[in-house]
Design an enzyme around this catalytic site. Sequence first.
Site, mmCIF file in Angstrom:
data_model
loop_
_atom_site.group_PDB
_atom_site.id
_atom_site.type_symbol
_atom_site.label_atom_id
_atom_site.label_comp_id
_atom_site.label_asym_id
_atom_site.label_seq_id
_atom_site.Cartn_x
_atom_site.Cartn_y
_atom_site.Cartn_z
ATOM 1 N N CYS A 163 0.802 -1.224 0.000
ATOM 2 C CA CYS A 163 0.000 0.000 0.000
ATOM 3 C C CYS A 163 0.836 1.275 0.000
ATOM 4 O O CYS A 163 0.285 2.368 -0.132
ATOM 5 C CB CYS A 163 -0.920 0.011 1.220
ATOM 6 S SG CYS A 163 -1.786 -1.547 1.473
ATOM 7 N N HIS A 302 -3.212 7.605 6.067
ATOM 8 C CA HIS A 302 -3.396 6.324 5.380
ATOM 9 C C HIS A 302 -4.834 5.865 5.595
ATOM 10 O O HIS A 302 -5.482 5.386 4.669
ATOM 11 C CB HIS A 302 -2.386 5.310 5.892
ATOM 12 C CG HIS A 302 -2.333 4.056 5.088
ATOM 13 N ND1 HIS A 302 -2.123 4.051 3.725
ATOM 14 C CD2 HIS A 302 -2.475 2.750 5.449
ATOM 15 C CE1 HIS A 302 -2.132 2.808 3.279
ATOM 16 N NE2 HIS A 302 -2.350 2.004 4.297
ATOM 17 N N GLU A 313 -2.075 4.671 13.601
ATOM 18 C CA GLU A 313 -1.683 5.900 12.900
ATOM 19 C C GLU A 313 -2.011 7.129 13.742
ATOM 20 O O GLU A 313 -1.249 8.105 13.760
ATOM 21 C CB GLU A 313 -2.370 5.988 11.534
ATOM 22 C CG GLU A 313 -1.859 7.143 10.697
ATOM 23 C CD GLU A 313 -2.424 7.199 9.290
ATOM 24 O OE1 GLU A 313 -1.909 7.985 8.470
ATOM 25 O OE2 GLU A 313 -3.390 6.454 9.001
ATOM 26 N N LYS A 334 -9.663 7.666 1.453
ATOM 27 C CA LYS A 334 -10.191 6.312 1.266
ATOM 28 C C LYS A 334 -11.663 6.210 1.656
ATOM 29 O O LYS A 334 -12.337 5.255 1.280
ATOM 30 C CB LYS A 334 -9.353 5.313 2.055
ATOM 31 C CG LYS A 334 -7.928 5.153 1.529
ATOM 32 C CD LYS A 334 -7.129 4.172 2.362
ATOM 33 C CE LYS A 334 -5.708 4.016 1.842
ATOM 34 N NZ LYS A 334 -4.871 5.235 2.080
ATOM 35 N N HIS A 339 -9.599 1.843 -0.935
ATOM 36 C CA HIS A 339 -8.145 1.706 -0.836
ATOM 37 C C HIS A 339 -7.593 1.282 -2.193
ATOM 38 O O HIS A 339 -7.788 0.148 -2.631
ATOM 39 C CB HIS A 339 -7.807 0.667 0.235
ATOM 40 C CG HIS A 339 -6.368 0.642 0.631
ATOM 41 N ND1 HIS A 339 -5.365 1.232 -0.106
ATOM 42 C CD2 HIS A 339 -5.744 0.090 1.713
ATOM 43 C CE1 HIS A 339 -4.202 1.042 0.473
ATOM 44 N NE2 HIS A 339 -4.412 0.352 1.586
ATOM 45 N N PHE A 398 1.545 -3.284 4.063
ATOM 46 C CA PHE A 398 1.813 -4.609 4.608
ATOM 47 C C PHE A 398 3.323 -4.875 4.550
ATOM 48 O O PHE A 398 3.994 -4.538 3.572
ATOM 49 C CB PHE A 398 1.093 -5.692 3.796
ATOM 50 C CG PHE A 398 -0.370 -5.843 4.115
ATOM 51 C CD1 PHE A 398 -1.002 -5.047 5.050
ATOM 52 C CD2 PHE A 398 -1.126 -6.815 3.472
ATOM 53 C CE1 PHE A 398 -2.342 -5.203 5.347
ATOM 54 C CE2 PHE A 398 -2.469 -6.984 3.756
ATOM 55 C CZ PHE A 398 -3.085 -6.171 4.695
#
Length: 412
Positions: A163, A302, A313, A334, A339, A398
Amino acid sequence: MKRRVVITGMGAVTPIGNTVPEFWDGIRNGTVGIGEISKFDTEAYQVKLAAEVKGFDARERMDFKSAKRMELFSQYAVAAAKEAFEDAGLHMEEEDPYRVGTIVGSGIGSLQTAEREYGKILERGPARVNPLTVPLMISNMAAGNVAIQLGLKGKCTSVTTACASGTHSIGDALRAIQYGDAEVMLAGGSESAICPTAVAGFTNLTALTTSTDPARASIPFDRDRNGFVIGEGAGIVVLEELEHAKKRGAHIYAELAGYGATCDAWHITSPAEDGSGAAKAMELAVRESGLSKRDIGYINAHGTSTHHNDLFETRAIRNVFGTHADDLIVNSTKSMIGHLLGAAGAVELIVCVKTIREGFIHQTMGTNVLDPACDLDYAVGAPVERSVTCALSNSLGFGGHNASLLVKKYER
């Protein structure tokens, strides 16, 4: 001495618009691009929703023969790159092609190709596999096709950090210009992985939401969030050495002034619980810019709508900014477009640039009641009209891949 780098062109293909003006109109209007999956039959699947690109016809954005030799993630990248290139007013006959390069990341490439061609092996044998299977499938072909279509002969690489791919691609392109490897770079990310393998895989990982309400599916920082919505698209920016841009009279959108990249070295899917890796990436981006943390007014998070990401976050932002965190506006694009995986960070940087240009911070759509542990101002309930001179864009992938970009209003 590092050279200054500015953004002179932008291009996007998204679930709420297939050009930057269309996309930004959707952002300003609070359009949610999430709906029922149309790309395959989801009867046997728990997850029914995705954020699909709509009305995209590759033949309108590139020649038909070239389009036939690309999968969607490459088509999206080429379309966005052509828009950014034209927006920047570049003409390759006036440039040294070996000083113009591209870095376009993709987290996955084309799973669809693998699915389709493996099906042929099972049904009709290996001789029926498409000879173009490998160049259709591999992740670096977005960058390769952009370079071929536009005649870019400089550095051409591809970043695959899940990502964070698009953000790392732009950061690496920044470095290429800062240290003299190029004068101009087209950089960003592209993804199209709304297919059975990806949806089943992310579902069984418990990463995707099982919500069936598009308005309450991607709800970052909400107490009821339960997973992200898979999306698709591409974002490309033209980065240019400042003096090169000034010499040709380019329109300058903003300055890309800082980049931070770290690894949590913690877990294959979860961010570090204390947010330390993401915090360090933000700190590095701010430090490189030479700005004070108090100069930052806006963060495009994010913000995936997963429990761990949004919580950790938030902790990272608090760790970096201390009491100034209460003065920041933090939102998640998002919430509208899902996403976009490897394309997410690039599209979200475009949002940061437009926010600086227009003083409009979009609402985090769908989010109603905040998780008590998510205690920042997430632009819930309404957009915010506020002058923004400096913004951060975060991406957390990830594998523990963290990246932050700092963009600021251009000043001579």
